[in-house]
Design an enzyme around this catalytic site. Structure first.
Site, PDB file in Angstrom:
ATOM      1  N   LYS A 228       0.837  -1.204   0.000  1.00  0.00           N
ATOM      2  CA  LYS A 228       0.000   0.000   0.000  1.00  0.00           C
ATOM      3  C   LYS A 228       0.870   1.252   0.000  1.00  0.00           C
ATOM      4  O   LYS A 228       0.681   2.152  -0.795  1.00  0.00           O
ATOM      5  CB  LYS A 228      -0.917  -0.033   1.229  1.00  0.00           C
ATOM      6  CG  LYS A 228      -1.807   1.166   1.364  1.00  0.00           C
ATOM      7  CD  LYS A 228      -2.746   1.025   2.549  1.00  0.00           C
ATOM      8  CE  LYS A 228      -3.427   2.353   2.822  1.00  0.00           C
ATOM      9  NZ  LYS A 228      -4.352   2.301   3.951  1.00  0.00           N
ATOM     10  N   GLU A 234      10.471  -4.672   4.526  1.00  0.00           N
ATOM     11  CA  GLU A 234      10.550  -6.082   4.133  1.00  0.00           C
ATOM     12  C   GLU A 234      10.252  -6.231   2.639  1.00  0.00           C
ATOM     13  O   GLU A 234      10.963  -6.934   1.907  1.00  0.00           O
ATOM     14  CB  GLU A 234       9.535  -6.927   4.921  1.00  0.00           C
ATOM     15  CG  GLU A 234       9.856  -7.095   6.390  1.00  0.00           C
ATOM     16  CD  GLU A 234       9.236  -6.011   7.267  1.00  0.00           C
ATOM     17  OE1 GLU A 234       8.926  -4.915   6.743  1.00  0.00           O
ATOM     18  OE2 GLU A 234       9.075  -6.264   8.477  1.00  0.00           O
ATOM     19  N   GLY A 290      -4.803  -1.881   5.040  1.00  0.00           N
ATOM     20  CA  GLY A 290      -4.026  -3.022   4.540  1.00  0.00           C
ATOM     21  C   GLY A 290      -4.709  -4.354   4.827  1.00  0.00           C
ATOM     22  O   GLY A 290      -4.796  -5.234   3.972  1.00  0.00           O
ATOM     23  N   ARG A 291      -5.223  -4.516   6.042  1.00  0.00           N
ATOM     24  CA  ARG A 291      -5.827  -5.808   6.431  1.00  0.00           C
ATOM     25  C   ARG A 291      -7.228  -5.981   5.867  1.00  0.00           C
ATOM     26  O   ARG A 291      -7.880  -6.991   6.129  1.00  0.00           O
ATOM     27  CB  ARG A 291      -5.805  -5.943   7.955  1.00  0.00           C
ATOM     28  CG  ARG A 291      -6.404  -4.774   8.711  1.00  0.00           C
ATOM     29  CD  ARG A 291      -6.026  -4.830  10.191  1.00  0.00           C
ATOM     30  NE  ARG A 291      -6.474  -3.664  10.956  1.00  0.00           N
ATOM     31  CZ  ARG A 291      -5.788  -2.536  11.074  1.00  0.00           C
ATOM     32  NH1 ARG A 291      -4.632  -2.397  10.456  1.00  0.00           N
ATOM     33  NH2 ARG A 291      -6.247  -1.529  11.805  1.00  0.00           N
ATOM     34  N   GLU A 376      -4.741  -6.660  14.778  1.00  0.00           N
ATOM     35  CA  GLU A 376      -4.205  -5.349  14.391  1.00  0.00           C
ATOM     36  C   GLU A 376      -5.309  -4.289  14.492  1.00  0.00           C
ATOM     37  O   GLU A 376      -5.050  -3.125  14.745  1.00  0.00           O
ATOM     38  CB  GLU A 376      -3.615  -5.391  12.968  1.00  0.00           C
ATOM     39  CG  GLU A 376      -2.706  -4.208  12.677  1.00  0.00           C
ATOM     40  CD  GLU A 376      -1.876  -4.376  11.406  1.00  0.00           C
ATOM     41  OE1 GLU A 376      -0.640  -4.436  11.487  1.00  0.00           O
ATOM     42  OE2 GLU A 376      -2.472  -4.448  10.315  1.00  0.00           O
ATOM     43  N   HIS A 407      -5.666 -33.452  17.983  1.00  0.00           N
ATOM     44  CA  HIS A 407      -4.599 -34.323  18.497  1.00  0.00           C
ATOM     45  C   HIS A 407      -3.442 -33.509  19.048  1.00  0.00           C
ATOM     46  O   HIS A 407      -2.327 -34.007  19.165  1.00  0.00           O
ATOM     47  CB  HIS A 407      -4.130 -35.266  17.382  1.00  0.00           C
ATOM     48  CG  HIS A 407      -5.237 -36.189  16.956  1.00  0.00           C
ATOM     49  ND1 HIS A 407      -5.476 -37.388  17.574  1.00  0.00           N
ATOM     50  CD2 HIS A 407      -6.212 -36.033  16.033  1.00  0.00           C
ATOM     51  CE1 HIS A 407      -6.539 -37.962  17.020  1.00  0.00           C
ATOM     52  NE2 HIS A 407      -7.002 -37.159  16.086  1.00  0.00           N
ATOM     53  N   LYS A 531       9.618  -1.068  14.286  1.00  0.00           N
ATOM     54  CA  LYS A 531      10.211  -0.745  12.970  1.00  0.00           C
ATOM     55  C   LYS A 531      11.320   0.285  13.148  1.00  0.00           C
ATOM     56  O   LYS A 531      12.404   0.162  12.575  1.00  0.00           O
ATOM     57  CB  LYS A 531       9.156  -0.122  12.042  1.00  0.00           C
ATOM     58  CG  LYS A 531       8.072  -1.045  11.564  1.00  0.00           C
ATOM     59  CD  LYS A 531       7.230  -0.282  10.533  1.00  0.00           C
ATOM     60  CE  LYS A 531       5.919  -0.965  10.229  1.00  0.00           C
ATOM     61  NZ  LYS A 531       5.038  -0.179   9.372  1.00  0.00           N
TER      62      LYS A 531
HETATM   63  O1  F6P Z   1       3.193  -2.571   9.699  1.00  0.00           O
HETATM   64  C1  F6P Z   1       1.865  -2.975   9.608  1.00  0.00           C
HETATM   65  C2  F6P Z   1       1.340  -2.754   8.224  1.00  0.00           C
HETATM   66  O2  F6P Z   1       1.222  -1.396   7.982  1.00  0.00           O
HETATM   67  C3  F6P Z   1       0.027  -3.463   7.988  1.00  0.00           C
HETATM   68  O3  F6P Z   1      -1.049  -2.766   8.471  1.00  0.00           O
HETATM   69  C4  F6P Z   1       0.049  -3.632   6.516  1.00  0.00           C
HETATM   70  O4  F6P Z   1      -0.900  -4.575   6.068  1.00  0.00           O
HETATM   71  C5  F6P Z   1       1.480  -4.070   6.314  1.00  0.00           C
HETATM   72  O5  F6P Z   1       2.218  -3.305   7.247  1.00  0.00           O
HETATM   73  C6  F6P Z   1       2.036  -3.879   4.935  1.00  0.00           C
HETATM   74  O6  F6P Z   1       1.980  -2.534   4.551  1.00  0.00           O
HETATM   75  P1  F6P Z   1       2.163  -2.119   3.042  1.00  0.00           P
HETATM   76  O7  F6P Z   1       1.070  -2.727   2.251  1.00  0.00           O
HETATM   77  O8  F6P Z   1       2.125  -0.617   3.034  1.00  0.00           O
HETATM   78  O9  F6P Z   1       3.508  -2.632   2.579  1.00  0.00           O
END
Ligand code: F6P
Length: 570
Positions: A228, A234, A290-291, A376, A407, A531
């Site tokens: 987003k 990452e 995002g979620r 979240e 199990h 972060k």
């Molecule tokens: O750090 C949390 C977050 O902002 C989530 O809410 C989001 O889904 C994820 O990181 C990834 O964010 P992006 O889509 O901006 O890379």
């Protein structure tokens, strides 16, 4: 159908989101006090008592929403409990906040944003405005662009730098930009193109990308960079490494990127900076959290896998539950019910967690997806106006598909000391393309599904154990207290539409809970600190005690850094 939502009742009180700072504290509401008293009166009432008093409870305490059949008869509630919980929702203004959300008001007050994932699945002729502009045409323009692209890939007409058709699709994203598409791909695997390969890379641990690409032919590989913000460390790190791998494998220059990288983002500037042609960017908007985003452009990998028609069926499933949530009366409103039940156990039974137990192997990632959605969203401890809460907020959400859990950890649910409300999700039919020899196993799976909620609810009394001739010293060990609350959700089959219905059901459940708890379910400030600190620690790991900030580490972190550096031979 024109779905302009402005006819909905306007939100009372003041402020951008209509929930003024002077709002009554939740635990001081008379409705809250009434629930507390009612809980005391209920005391140790057992589900066995509730079923004995009302033998038809198993058919009356059910709801149908679209293709979902919900049985909540095994919940520790009476009709009075449910009425009191609905009173609480009314007093907390759940319906008003819901209507404000659907109207596009900026109910995410800490980020001053609208919350409009419901617009992502609204029909073409709907009108939903943000800042006076109808967003629905843009939503459908992006869906159409995604569909054209997906069709091209599926037809083998999207070729790579060397002219070979793309056959491997690697989604790079994290959090909402990974969990949604990865979960849905798994859930709908039987609808996917089995001749194409799909991989999902999220972890900044290089092992994730390594395992995803090590057996792929770069000439046939497309990377979908899903972010987003397009700033998430990452994702940008993995995307950069993927680009290096691709260009190295192809022995090509930057010009090869256009054919092998597309982006899903709200941030065109950053996409361009990365070197991806913005004509290969699929857009979404800041009013999609995002979620809550896998039904937006973030679902491109899924759309390629299942095709645009199936993807649209899934969106229709979402929309069906949106409309249910928006219009169904409180007594029949499934997300409202599920949300209130969670509040009941958290506040009045001290339940700390909620298990989601799908009896479908294809839903293996569903609970992990719900963890982000729920934890979240509702892992907050201040109200919308910044006051500390004096009540429980979001639970720990956990679970894995049945029957594996039976199990492993079900022992604790059956005989442990914790209150763990659980949702059991199952399907009458196995997937269509199951090997014929395996179809018969489905009845065994579903027999387990039904047996577990029965055992959890009714248990086994000491008298029943004794009647089996068990020696007296083993009676306490073989007794099942029962009285463990569950909801059963049963559908015909795990289709794209049913998946959309299930996800929307949980999205709105989470909404209801956040609204009652008076927290902002749509921000996530709690992820920021880690972060920022990671950015500061990384140079110390590589540069040592002379690196900037090394002298400001606490003694524990400094010690761990020293051990790490020595193990790495630095
Ligand atoms: O750090 C949390 C977050 O902002 C989530 O809410 C989001 O889904 C994820 O990181 C990834 O964010 P992006 O889509 O901006 O890379």
């Amino acid at each position: 159908m024109n779905e302009k939502h402005s006819s909905a009742r306007s939100v009372p009180q003041t402020g951008g989101d209509g929930r003024g700072a002077g709002r009554t504290r939740l635990h001081r509401l008379p409705e809250w006090t009434a629930l507390g008293k009612h809980r005391e009166q209920l005391g140790d009432t057992h589900l066995r008592d509730l079923f004995a008093a009302d033998p038809e409870r198993g058919s009356t305490h059910t709801l149908r929403v679209g293709d979902l059949y919900l049985d909540y008869s095994k919940q520790l509630v009476t009709d009075e409990t449910l009425a009191l919980l609905r009173d609480l929702a009314a007093a907390a203004g759940v319906a008003e906040l819901r209507d404000a959300m659907f109207r596009g008001e900026k109910i995410n007050n800490t980020e001053d944003r609208a919350v409009l994932h419901t617009a992502l699945r609204a029909p073409r002729d709907a009108v939903i405005e943000v800042d006076g502009e109808n967003v629905v045409p843009e939503v459908h323009a992006v869906l159409d662009k995604m569909a054209a692209f997906a069709d091209k890939v599926r037809a083998g007409d999207w070729t790579g730098h060397t002219g070979k058709p793309v056959r491997n699709i690697v989604n790079i994203g994290i959090g909402g930009s990974d969990l949604g598409p990865a979960m849905a791909f798994e859930a709908l695997r039987s609808y996917t193109r089995r001749d194409l390969t799909f991989r999902f890379v999220s972890n900044v641990d290089g092992a994730d990308l390594h395992e995803a690409v090590r057996d792929l032919d770069a000439e046939e590989t497309l990377f979908i960079v899903a972010s987003k913000t397009f700033t998430t460390i990452e994702t940008i790190t993995n995307a950069t490494s993927a680009r290096d791998w691709l260009l190295g494998e192809l022995k090509a220059g930057q010009e090869a990127v256009a054919k092998h990288f597309v982006a899903l983002s709200t941030n065109a500037g950053k996409v361009e900076d990365f070197g991806i042609d913005t004509t290969n960017m699929f857009e979404f908007w800041d009013w999609v959290g995002g979620r809550y985003s896998y039904d937006s452009a973030i679902g491109l990998s899924l759309m390629i896998a299942i095709g645009p028609d199936r993807f649209r069926e899934m969106l229709d499933g979402f929309h069906l539950v949106d409309e249910h949530f928006r219009t169904a009366p409180p007594e029949e409103n499934a997300p409202l019910l599920l949300g209130l039940l969670g509040i009941w156990y958290g506040a009045f039974f001290d339940a700390q967690s909620h298990a989601v137990l799908p009896y479908s192997h294809y839903l293996s990632k569903f609970t992990a997806y719900l963890q982000q959605l729920d934890m979240e969203s509702n892992g907050k401890s201040v109200t919308r106006d910044g006051q500390p809460v004096d009540w429980q907020t979001g639970p720990v959400v956990w679970g894995t598909p049945g029957t594996n859990g039976q199990h492993a950890y079900y022992q604790l649910i059956h005989q442990g000391t914790k209150v763990i409300p659980a949702d059991f999700i199952g399907f009458a039919k196995p997937v269509d393309d199951l090997l014929p020899g395996l179809v018969a196993q489905h009845d065994l799976l579903m027999a387990n599904f039904l047996a577990q909620t029965q055992a959890l609810a009714f248990g086994k009394t000491p008298e029943e154990v004794r009647a089996e001739g068990v020696s007296e010293e083993l009676v306490p060990h073989k007794t099942f207290r029962g009285n463990h609350p569950t909801t059963t959700i049963l559908a015909d089959a795990l289709t794209p539409s049913v998946l959309g219905q299930l996800v929307a059901l949980y999205e709105h459940k989470v909404f209801v809970q956040g609204a009652v708890w008076n927290i902002d379910s749509f921000d996530q400030w709690g992820v920021e600190l880690g972060k920022v600190l990671a950015k500061k620690i990384e140079p110390v790991l590589t540069g040592g005690e002379n690196a900037e900030g090394a002298d400001r580490l606490d003694s524990s972190t400094a010690g761990l850094v020293a051990v790490y550096r020595s193990l790495r031979g630095r």
